[in-house]
Write an enzyme that holds these catalytic residues in place. Structure first.
Site, PDB file in Angstrom:
ATOM      1  N   GLY A   1       4.336 -15.549   5.675  1.00  0.00           N
ATOM      2  CA  GLY A   1       3.724 -15.192   6.947  1.00  0.00           C
ATOM      3  C   GLY A   1       4.745 -14.846   8.020  1.00  0.00           C
TER       4      GLY A   1
ATOM      5  NE  ARG B   1      -2.364  -1.992   3.153  1.00  0.00           N
ATOM      6  CZ  ARG B   1      -2.754  -2.128   4.416  1.00  0.00           C
ATOM      7  NH1 ARG B   1      -3.759  -1.399   4.872  1.00  0.00           N
ATOM      8  NH2 ARG B   1      -2.140  -2.979   5.221  1.00  0.00           N
TER       9      ARG B   1
HETATM   10  C1  UD1 Z   1       0.628  -8.305  12.105  1.00  0.00           C
HETATM   11  C2  UD1 Z   1       0.010  -9.241  13.137  1.00  0.00           C
HETATM   12  C3  UD1 Z   1      -1.193  -8.548  13.767  1.00  0.00           C
HETATM   13  C4  UD1 Z   1      -0.761  -7.247  14.387  1.00  0.00           C
HETATM   14  C5  UD1 Z   1      -0.063  -6.365  13.349  1.00  0.00           C
HETATM   15  C6  UD1 Z   1       0.538  -5.166  14.016  1.00  0.00           C
HETATM   16  C7  UD1 Z   1       0.433 -11.473  12.310  1.00  0.00           C
HETATM   17  C8  UD1 Z   1      -0.174 -12.675  11.685  1.00  0.00           C
HETATM   18  N1  UD1 Z   1      -0.389 -10.458  12.522  1.00  0.00           N
HETATM   19  O1  UD1 Z   1      -0.342  -8.137  11.109  1.00  0.00           O
HETATM   20  O2  UD1 Z   1      -1.752  -9.365  14.767  1.00  0.00           O
HETATM   21  O3  UD1 Z   1      -1.874  -6.569  14.927  1.00  0.00           O
HETATM   22  O4  UD1 Z   1       1.011  -7.094  12.723  1.00  0.00           O
HETATM   23  O5  UD1 Z   1       1.012  -4.278  13.056  1.00  0.00           O
HETATM   24  O6  UD1 Z   1       1.600 -11.471  12.621  1.00  0.00           O
HETATM   25  N2  UD1 Z   1       6.679  -9.906   7.356  1.00  0.00           N
HETATM   26  C9  UD1 Z   1       7.747 -10.672   6.949  1.00  0.00           C
HETATM   27  N3  UD1 Z   1       7.514 -11.835   6.294  1.00  0.00           N
HETATM   28  C10 UD1 Z   1       6.272 -12.288   6.036  1.00  0.00           C
HETATM   29  C11 UD1 Z   1       5.170 -11.501   6.456  1.00  0.00           C
HETATM   30  C12 UD1 Z   1       5.416 -10.311   7.116  1.00  0.00           C
HETATM   31  O7  UD1 Z   1       8.903 -10.307   7.167  1.00  0.00           O
HETATM   32  O8  UD1 Z   1       6.151 -13.347   5.447  1.00  0.00           O
HETATM   33  C13 UD1 Z   1       6.931  -8.648   8.076  1.00  0.00           C
HETATM   34  C14 UD1 Z   1       6.418  -7.426   7.376  1.00  0.00           C
HETATM   35  O9  UD1 Z   1       7.408  -6.852   6.552  1.00  0.00           O
HETATM   36  C15 UD1 Z   1       6.065  -6.511   8.538  1.00  0.00           C
HETATM   37  C16 UD1 Z   1       5.729  -7.465   9.646  1.00  0.00           C
HETATM   38  O10 UD1 Z   1       6.249  -8.713   9.290  1.00  0.00           O
HETATM   39  O11 UD1 Z   1       7.155  -5.719   8.943  1.00  0.00           O
HETATM   40  C17 UD1 Z   1       4.227  -7.595   9.849  1.00  0.00           C
HETATM   41  O12 UD1 Z   1       3.651  -8.068   8.675  1.00  0.00           O
HETATM   42  P1  UD1 Z   1       2.270  -7.504   8.149  1.00  0.00           P
HETATM   43  O13 UD1 Z   1       1.942  -8.206   6.896  1.00  0.00           O
HETATM   44  O14 UD1 Z   1       2.275  -6.040   8.160  1.00  0.00           O
HETATM   45  O15 UD1 Z   1       1.297  -8.056   9.281  1.00  0.00           O
HETATM   46  P2  UD1 Z   1      -0.082  -7.440   9.680  1.00  0.00           P
HETATM   47  O16 UD1 Z   1      -1.096  -7.960   8.747  1.00  0.00           O
HETATM   48  O17 UD1 Z   1       0.042  -5.999   9.842  1.00  0.00           O
END
Ligand code: UD1
Ligand code: MG
Length: 509
Positions: free
Chosen positions: A84, A19
């Site tokens: 994830g 986004r």
């Molecule tokens: C996540 C949490 C949610 C929380 C929120 C807070 C999970 C499943 N959910 O959701 O409960 O309220 O953060 O902001 O964790 N990332 C990786 N690899 C991946 C996926 C994500 O490195 O495969 C990193 C992203 O770059 C980011 C962080 O993890 O910095 C969080 O990922 P994001 O997809 O933003 O999770 P949310 O849906 O926001």
């Protein structure tokens, strides 16, 4: 005495940040002096972790390069596919099989997080001997975030993502901030049991909590005192909102140390800049990078300082400076441009429409108006007249100019480098100086002036100029009007040239 704990910090930074709609990975977007990732690493730094792992994926090369710059000790670990947050932590821990004790996991996009809050989370976690502790916050609008689901006794039961939540769970306003402390052994074990049975088909780190609770392991919730710290950043509108919040936090902190900030809403101070007591920061001012503003200095309105040091009691007004030094009591602007290695000594002056680059302006020396000073050394108390140009570039190389102590450069002079004007020497206004001027000498290059009588009447007949000249000549006014003659008014400034009495006047008034 509490046992010292082994600690590993894992920062999750592999996501794309769709986004943001940006070629730059989300965690590399800047926010008042640091990237989002830089802010998170700074908040984690006081934990003195044995190792820091940053999970990279989208834009991995850019993120790695940035890490080399800001946190060379942090180890990037590649998560080639973003399956994830649970998957990301699993990969991170596989890269550090020796990690034991506490594992602190931080989402890479929570830049307002304070070091104190991370420390309090970890202290609570280690103090309780919990298997896992999550940082939670009550927020006004929980949309999109994971909810903390508590049981009858108020204990955490699970963390549910919004898209997997029941309507009742969605109504909860206590959210998961995305910052956690885990016991390494129990975390590894739970990560091995994660399923992808959820709306996104991902391995959720948050499911570790439900698994641990089912296994009867102690888990904790640490509630952040200020939910603002837990705000994430998903698009540029949110980024701008975070920037305003951080601006207010930074400005408030400086005001509490004794800095006057006249208009906090238009004052943007990077977290890396420093302002000393009794400095006054006027409106529309940005202090960026490693900028330091000394005690009692006055900066602004309308000033941008980047990596610039302003000495005590100096003033900088409506100007832009990059990599410059402004000495104690020196005065800059309005409308000056200081470029890298512009060094202004104590009580010197760089005035209006003046650009200075890679030059020393000596103590008390003045460059008041309309000048370019490049690759120069200007001695103490020297006076550089309006519209003096230090001609430093021959098209291939840059050359230096030296102006000696208390030398006086008349207006509209070119100093063609390499060249030296000796101490106490004068240069006549309008000169192009390409040879050294010895100390105490007058350097002058001047074509003799001709005044061609009656030229306007002959060549510009019928113009307003011709009519004015005719009237003046008829009134005999020419006899009373002082006219510059050769040998006079060579050195005055723009305002004084033309008045013989002003010859040798200072060029700075
Ligand atoms: C996540 C949490 C949610 C929380 C929120 C807070 C999970 C499943 N959910 O959701 O409960 O309220 O953060 O902001 O964790 N990332 C990786 N690899 C991946 C996926 C994500 O490195 O495969 C990193 C992203 O770059 C980011 C962080 O993890 O910095 C969080 O990922 P994001 O997809 O933003 O999770 P949310 O849906 O926001
Ligand atoms: Mg997120």
């Amino acid at each position: 005495m509490p046992q010292p704990h082994l600690r590993t910090v894992v920062v999750l930074a592999a996501g794309e940040g769709k986004r943001m709609k940006s070629a730059l990975p989300k965690v590399l977007h800047p926010l008042l002096g640091r990237t989002l990732l830089g802010h998170v690493l700074t908040a984690a730094a006081p934990l003195a972790a044995d190792r820091t792992v940053v999970v990279v994926g989208h834009g991995a090369e850019q993120v790695r390069a940035h890490l080399t710059e800001i946190a060379p000790d942090a180890a990037p670990v590649l998560q080639a596919q973003q399956l994830g947050t649970g998957h990301a932590v699993r990969i991170a821990l596989e890269a550090v099989p020796e990690a034991a004790g506490t594992v602190v996991v931080i989402n890479g996009d929570v830049p307002l997080l304070r070091a104190e809050t991370v420390a309090a989370l970890v202290a609570a976690h280690e103090g309780e001997g919990a298997a896992a502790t999550v940082l939670a916050a009550e927020v006004p609008d929980p949309t999109g975030l994971g909810r903390i689901v508590r049981g009858a006794a108020g204990r955490l039961e699970q963390i549910v993502e919004e898209r997997d939540a029941t309507p009742a769970q969605r109504a909860l306003r206590e959210i998961n901030a995305g910052i956690y402390a885990f016991d390494a052994v129990r975390l590894r074990d739970a990560l091995g049991k994660l399923s992808t049975d959820n709306d996104q088909g991902e391995e959720y780190l948050t499911d570790v909590f439900g698994l641990l609770v089912s296994a009867g392991e102690p888990v904790g919730v640490h509630v952040a005192a200020d939910h603002v710290e837990t705000l994430g950043c998903n698009d540029r509108v949110e980024l701008a909102g975070l920037r305003r919040l951080l601006r207010d936090r930074v400005n408030e902190a400086w005001m509490r140390t004794g800095v006057s900030i006249l208009d906090p809403e238009t004052t943007w101070i990077d977290v890396t800049a420093t302002v000393e007591r009794d400095a006054v920061i006027d409106q529309n001012t940005q202090l960026r990078g490693t900028t330091v503003v000394g005690a009692q200095a006055v900066v602004g309105p309308d000033v941008t300082l980047i990596d610039t040091v302003v000495g005590p009691a100096a003033t900088v007004l409506r100007s832009h400076a990059v990599g410059a030094e402004v000495g104690p009591g020196a005065s800059v602007g309005p409308y000056a441009y200081l470029r890298p290695a512009a060094r202004l000594a104590e009580k010197s002056k760089v005035g209006t429409f003046v650009e200075v680059k890679n030059s020393e302006v000596g103590p008390g020396a003045k460059v008041p108006h309309l000048s370019y000073v490049g690759d120069a050394t200007i001695g103490a108390k020297a006076n550089i007249g309006a519209a003096t140009i230090f001609v430093n570039y021959d098209g291939v190389n840059k050359h230096r100019t030296v102006v000696g102590e208390a030398a006086f450069i008349g207006c509209d002079t070119s100093l063609i480098a390499p060249v030296e004007v000796g101490a106490g020497a004068y240069v006549a206004a309008g000169s192009a100086i390409s040879q050294d001027v010895p100390p105490g000498a007058l350097g002058v290059t001047r074509a003799p002036q001709r005044s061609i009588e009656g030229w306007v009447a002959r060549k510009r007949a019928g113009t307003a100029s011709a009519a004015a000249a005719e009237r003046a000549l008829a009134e005999g006014a020419s006899a009373d009007t002082p006219v510059a003659r050769e040998g006079e008014a060579m050195h005055g400034d723009a305002e004084t040239v033309g008045r013989p009495s002003a010859a040798g006047d200072t060029a700075t008034e």
